[in-house]
Design a protein around this motif. Structure first.
Motif, PDB file in Angstrom:
ATOM      1  N   LEU A 305      57.441  31.143  50.415  1.00  0.00           N
ATOM      2  CA  LEU A 305      56.766  30.512  51.838  1.00  0.00           C
ATOM      3  C   LEU A 305      55.187  30.643  52.100  1.00  0.00           C
ATOM      4  O   LEU A 305      54.622  29.506  52.400  1.00  0.00           O
ATOM      5  CB  LEU A 305      57.533  31.318  52.931  1.00  0.00           C
ATOM      6  N   LEU A 306      54.664  31.631  51.546  1.00  0.00           N
ATOM      7  CA  LEU A 306      53.358  31.964  51.698  1.00  0.00           C
ATOM      8  C   LEU A 306      52.805  30.665  50.848  1.00  0.00           C
ATOM      9  O   LEU A 306      51.739  30.192  51.443  1.00  0.00           O
ATOM     10  CB  LEU A 306      52.990  33.263  51.043  1.00  0.00           C
ATOM     11  N   LEU A 311      49.248  25.873  50.408  1.00  0.00           N
ATOM     12  CA  LEU A 311      49.157  24.600  49.768  1.00  0.00           C
ATOM     13  C   LEU A 311      49.179  23.436  50.957  1.00  0.00           C
ATOM     14  O   LEU A 311      48.500  22.351  50.613  1.00  0.00           O
ATOM     15  CB  LEU A 311      49.911  24.510  48.650  1.00  0.00           C
ATOM     16  N   TYR A 312      49.957  23.632  51.569  1.00  0.00           N
ATOM     17  CA  TYR A 312      50.300  22.622  52.409  1.00  0.00           C
ATOM     18  C   TYR A 312      49.970  22.494  54.006  1.00  0.00           C
ATOM     19  O   TYR A 312      50.152  21.611  54.664  1.00  0.00           O
ATOM     20  CB  TYR A 312      51.930  22.119  52.329  1.00  0.00           C
TER      21      TYR A 312
ATOM     22  N   LYS B  87      45.824  23.162  42.194  1.00  0.00           N
ATOM     23  CA  LYS B  87      45.571  22.887  43.452  1.00  0.00           C
ATOM     24  C   LYS B  87      44.518  23.644  44.161  1.00  0.00           C
ATOM     25  O   LYS B  87      43.930  23.242  45.211  1.00  0.00           O
ATOM     26  CB  LYS B  87      46.823  22.796  44.287  1.00  0.00           C
ATOM     27  N   LEU B  88      44.224  24.892  43.205  1.00  0.00           N
ATOM     28  CA  LEU B  88      43.458  25.773  44.080  1.00  0.00           C
ATOM     29  C   LEU B  88      41.904  25.821  43.824  1.00  0.00           C
ATOM     30  O   LEU B  88      41.200  26.284  44.577  1.00  0.00           O
ATOM     31  CB  LEU B  88      43.899  27.034  44.033  1.00  0.00           C
ATOM     32  N   TYR B  89      41.573  24.953  42.717  1.00  0.00           N
ATOM     33  CA  TYR B  89      40.247  24.919  42.337  1.00  0.00           C
ATOM     34  C   TYR B  89      39.247  24.597  43.376  1.00  0.00           C
ATOM     35  O   TYR B  89      38.201  25.026  43.588  1.00  0.00           O
ATOM     36  CB  TYR B  89      40.111  24.210  41.142  1.00  0.00           C
ATOM     37  N   VAL B  97      42.826  33.781  47.329  1.00  0.00           N
ATOM     38  CA  VAL B  97      43.630  34.987  47.478  1.00  0.00           C
ATOM     39  C   VAL B  97      44.935  35.009  47.956  1.00  0.00           C
ATOM     40  O   VAL B  97      45.895  35.586  47.435  1.00  0.00           O
ATOM     41  CB  VAL B  97      42.438  35.795  48.478  1.00  0.00           C
ATOM     42  N   LEU B  98      45.227  34.247  48.872  1.00  0.00           N
ATOM     43  CA  LEU B  98      46.408  34.419  49.706  1.00  0.00           C
ATOM     44  C   LEU B  98      47.560  33.601  48.686  1.00  0.00           C
ATOM     45  O   LEU B  98      48.615  34.151  48.602  1.00  0.00           O
ATOM     46  CB  LEU B  98      46.557  33.510  50.902  1.00  0.00           C
ATOM     47  N   ALA B  99      47.299  32.488  47.907  1.00  0.00           N
ATOM     48  CA  ALA B  99      48.102  32.026  46.935  1.00  0.00           C
ATOM     49  C   ALA B  99      48.514  32.846  45.850  1.00  0.00           C
ATOM     50  O   ALA B  99      49.642  33.015  45.424  1.00  0.00           O
ATOM     51  CB  ALA B  99      47.582  30.586  46.686  1.00  0.00           C
ATOM     52  N   THR B 100      47.444  33.549  45.161  1.00  0.00           N
ATOM     53  CA  THR B 100      47.814  34.362  44.257  1.00  0.00           C
ATOM     54  C   THR B 100      48.435  35.383  44.681  1.00  0.00           C
ATOM     55  O   THR B 100      49.142  36.080  43.911  1.00  0.00           O
ATOM     56  CB  THR B 100      46.519  34.676  43.424  1.00  0.00           C
TER      57      THR B 100
END
Lengths: 329, 306, 251
Positions: A305-306, A311-312, B87-89, B97-100
């Protein structure tokens, strides 16, 4: 202030938390009250971080240091009061205490002091260095807490009873909730005042363009440092409340996961939105509860979910609810 | 304290240091080239360890397990890079930080689902276990000694790769000037995936080797990740040489600190409090080194814009 | 001559092997526009950065309004009234034009560490800021985000910010850069106004502007102050023409 959609959502969130706790009280569901209390406490921690991260652009991955410090101040003072021993005897004699009114200022002051020390060093850098360094300093304190045996070391430090507040029975869940709820309100008002003040103008200016701020005669380092210190103090306060909620504090409050979670509350709710941490913490706790009830591996779904949110959905939960624009600046 | 013991501790520190280097080199490359802060690098370390344990158990061959750690970690790296990291570059550090961080949750919980919460143990083959006698009569674990040798060999190889080969030139060009390397006609997406996979494979390999000495369990990667961050801060972001120097420094200082500080405090304290104070301080030592480096060189020892 | 507002003495700055500034001597007199010209890489921008306190010279000193300012930080120099603009617009993009100017008024007032009073209703900030915007002709754009202003408007906003700093001296780093001829004419007018407020150290490539506005000109070549003089002196200096101006202004 005009009644924007965001203001309405904020009001619903804030009042909703209170109503949820009161209903739970009427239905005699102490567990729900505890959840609401947790939401309030984590929101305060997030509000502290949001000031640095959201408004100041200081991506701190080390706020567990302040949360944990506040938590240990409460634990240590209460523990000494319980055992009737002195915290230290030099240069003056300092006894433990069970009074929240004593513990809060000490905890806020000491957490802010730690933030000052960490801030002076880490604010010399920026960007990704800053992220890694704040993380590293928090980790340093974590290892210290584990290996320092005086206050329980790895096993943590129980306080057995909640600290006291004049006129209230803090062990009664709803009364303790109300204490945390009032602090949530105070933190929100404080944060709102700061953000809209002269200092807030300088802080947000610094986030956008340090060169500009310098060239109008404002020292960006001092602005960031003061914001970091206030931020640490607020998050430290949340830590003391968390110790009281659990009647226990352990080194895990200093862990990198704690820093990560506080950051998640902020980002999930919406960065640099006043009520973002409240929205984020409420969503997080609710999900932990509902997903946790469905599967043992709820963190997997939380992670997915995070990822989706990052991403979106820029702007976080409040961003989605207000359909994006209209940052509260 | 005997001289032998000290040498042994220094060797332990070196072994710890080269393992940190395997982690830190990937992190520093990924940051230097792609500008990405990857918290999930510790998960790739864990993936390597579990792949090694699973394959070694299934086939009975530790060597196949080691190979699997490289392959699976690289595969996981490629997969994650293509699906998410890419998508994060262009995003800010906060999103990265949050995505990883979310990726850590996914990897850790996914691994727990597959393998359970109990630690796994690897059996190092007969030929690698046991001790060797070093000059001066010092007995030391053969496996650890080999780890040191392999670590330095990889470090040498990596430095040669970065400074001598075509892809190394492209990587270094990517660090200093992203537009230039597109202008050179390099497929930048492919380069990014390769760099990420390389970093992942090194992390996975380190995970397998360390897992062979200690144990293989969920959450084993993050403490190492944070130490690798300390290494990078000390060495300077983007610098392989900095990562090597920083790793050895952190490895040796940490190990010797844990060994020497309690002894040092024992000289003027009673033994139990000396151990307490000494080990508590030792656990903070490398962070103090980091703070010191930061104070004098905010961009690290080998930082690009120092 | 009266006492100079700004005095640059013996300033040297190297970057590795590159000698960016070589014992530069320069001053700025009250009421004048002193243009600094020179080919790219002559050290003009480096000089401005050092005067502003953003870079530290290897040697040499700066005197501003009679005081040595070497130990002052960049923000302290700005607060003392040594105010600069940037070659590329440097604004707080998310802030409105008004907020950008308010920040400058606040910076000049030296009261930043106030945490409770809302700035929107702080008339000691809003009113002067509005006034500066009005003078810059940006009144109607007061509530537009700086990032949404046109290039020319951003230039004007920078001037409004500089004025809000209650400057004792301006340092303008290529204010004409990237503006079309029309905008350039407007800015020329504005610069003429600015000098009423404080003397200007002007770094500029637009020779028309320089020769029509400046009282004195210094020519920097390879980090050295090659020549300083009045417009006529520089125009007729054969060495300068050979080194830099070429035939462009000979006619």
């Amino acid at each position: 202030m005009t009644l924007t959609r965001e203001t309405a959502i904020n009001a619903v969130l804030f009042v909703g938390l209170l109503i949820a706790a009161l209903i739970a009280y009427l239905l005699d569901e102490p567990f729900i009250i505890t959840m609401a209390t947790k939401v309030a406490i984590f929101s305060i921690a997030g509000i502290g971080l949001n000031l640095a991260l959201g408004y100041g652009g200081l991506v701190s991955f080390g706020h567990a240091a302040f949360f944990g410090f506040g938590g240990y101040v409460a634990g240590i003072l209460a523990n000494h009061a319980l055992n009737n021993t002195l915290v230290f005897s030099w240069p003056i004699e300092m006894a433990g205490t069970n009074s929240m009114l004593m513990i809060w200022p000490v905890a806020i002051f000491l957490s802010a002091l730690v933030a000052l020390l960490i801030g002076v060093l880490s604010l010399r850098t920026s960007g990704v260095y800053f992220i890694m360094i704040t993380l590293a300093f928090a980790q340093m304190i974590y290892y210290f807490a584990i290996s320092w045996p005086a206050y329980g070391g790895e096993d943590g430090l129980p306080t057995y009873i909640r600290n006291s507040f004049p006129g209230l029975n803090t062990l009664n869940p709803i009364e303790f909730f109300l204490i945390c709820f009032v602090w949530l309100g105070v933190s929100l008002m404080l944060c709102s005042a700061i953000v809209h003040s002269r200092f807030g103008l300088a802080l947000q200016g610094t986030r956008q363009n340090e060169q500009r701020v310098t060239s109008v005669g404002i020292d960006p380092f001092r602005v960031k440092l003061v914001a970091f210190v206030i931020s640490g103090g607020i998050t430290g306060l949340a830590g003391t409340l968390y110790t009281d909620l659990n009647r226990f504090v352990s080194p895990s409050v200093f862990s990198w996961q704690t820093s990560g979670e506080i950051m998640v509350f902020v980002i999930l709710g919406g960065v640099a939105r006043l009520f973002g941490p409240l929205a984020g913490a409420a969503l997080f706790i609710t999900m932990e509860f509902t997903l946790g009830g469905m599967t043992e591996h709820w963190q997997l779904w939380l992670g997915l979910l995070l990822l989706f949110v990052v991403l979106y959905t820029p702007g976080g939960l409040i961003g989605v609810l207000t359909s994006g624009r209209g940052k509260d600046v | 304290m005997t001289f032998t013991l000290l040498i042994e501790q220094i060797l332990n520190g070196l072994q710890f240091g080269v393992m940190l280097f395997l982690m830190a080199s990937g992190l520093t490359l990924v940051f230097g080239v792609m500008g990405l802060i990857n918290l999930a690098h510790g998960s790739l370390y864990m993936v390597g360890a579990f792949a090694c344990a699973a394959v070694a158990t299934a086939t009975g061959s530790y060597w196949l397990g080691l190979a699997a750690s490289l392959v699976f970690a690289a595969l996981a790296g490629v997969l994650v890079e293509l699906a998410i990291i890419r998508k994060l570059y262009t995003r800010g550090h906060l999103d990265q930080v949050l995505a990883t961080f979310a990726l850590i949750l996914v990897f850790s919980e996914g691994t727990r689902w597959l393998f359970g919460s109990f630690p796994l143990y690897l059996n190092v083959p007969e030929i690698l276990s046991g001790a060797v006698v070093l000059p001066g009569g010092i007995q030391y674990s053969l496996f650890r000694l080999l780890i040191i040798a392999v670590g330095f060999a990889i470090a040498g190889g990596l430095l040669a790769l970065i400074h001598k080969t075509r892809i190394g030139i492209q990587i270094r060009a990517g660090e200093s000037d992203r537009e230039m390397i597109s202008a050179l006609g390099v497929d930048i997406n492919k380069l990014y995936t390769i760099v990420f996979a390389l970093g992942a494979a090194l992390a996975g390999f380190a995970g397998a080797l360390v897992g062979s000495i200690q144990s293989v369990q969920v959450g084993m990667g993050e403490p190492v990740l944070i130490l690798a961050f300390v290494v990078i801060v000390i060495g300077g972001i983007g610098s392989i040489k900095g990562a090597l120097v920083g790793s050895i420094l952190v490895g040796v200082v940490d190990t010797l600190g844990r060994f020497l500080l309690p002894i040092l405090f024992g000289a003027f304290m009673d033994p139990s409090s000396a151990t307490a104070v000494g080990s508590a301080l030792a656990s903070m030592l490398i962070y103090m080194v980091m703070a010191g480096v930061l104070f004098f060189r905010p961009t690290g020892l080998f930082g690009l814009n120092a | 001559m009266s006492d100079p507002v700004l005095e640059v003495s013996g300033v040297t700055k190297t970057f590795g092997a590159l000698l960016a500034c070589n014992k530069i001597e320069l001053d700025l007199q009250p009421g004048e526009i002193h243009a600094v010209i020179g080919p790219n890489g002559a050290g003009k921008s480096t000089l401005i950065k050092q005067i502003a306190g953003e870079q530290k010279p290897d040697s040499g000193t700066f005197k501003f309004a009679g005081h040595n300012i070497d130990i002052l930080s960049a923000s302290q120099r700005a607060r003392a009234g040594l105010v600069r603009t940037f070659q590329i617009s440097s604004l707080a993009g998310e802030f409105s034009a008004l907020q950008n100017v308010m920040l400058a008024v606040q910076g000049a007032s030296a009261h930043t560490f106030r945490f409770f009073k809302p700035v929107q209703s702080d008339m000691s900030l809003v009113e002067p800021a509005m006034e500066f915007l009005k003078n810059a002709g940006l009144e109607e754009r007061a509530h537009t985000a700086a990032s949404e202003l046109s290039h020319g408007e951003r230039r004007q906003l920078e001037i409004a910010i500089a004025l809000a700093m209650q400057p004792k001296a301006f340092m303008l780093d290529e204010p004409m850069a990237g503006i079309g001829p029309g905008g350039s004419k407007v800015l020329t007018g504005i610069l003429d106004q600015l000098r009423q407020q404080a003397p200007i150290l002007l770094v500029e490539h637009d020779m028309d502007a320089v020769f029509s506005l400046a009282d004195r000109i210094s020519v920097l070549v390879q980090g050295r102050n090659f020549a300083t003089g009045t417009v006529a002196e520089i125009r007729n200096n054969q060495a300068v023409r050979d080194a830099y101006l070429g035939e462009e202004v000979a006619s």
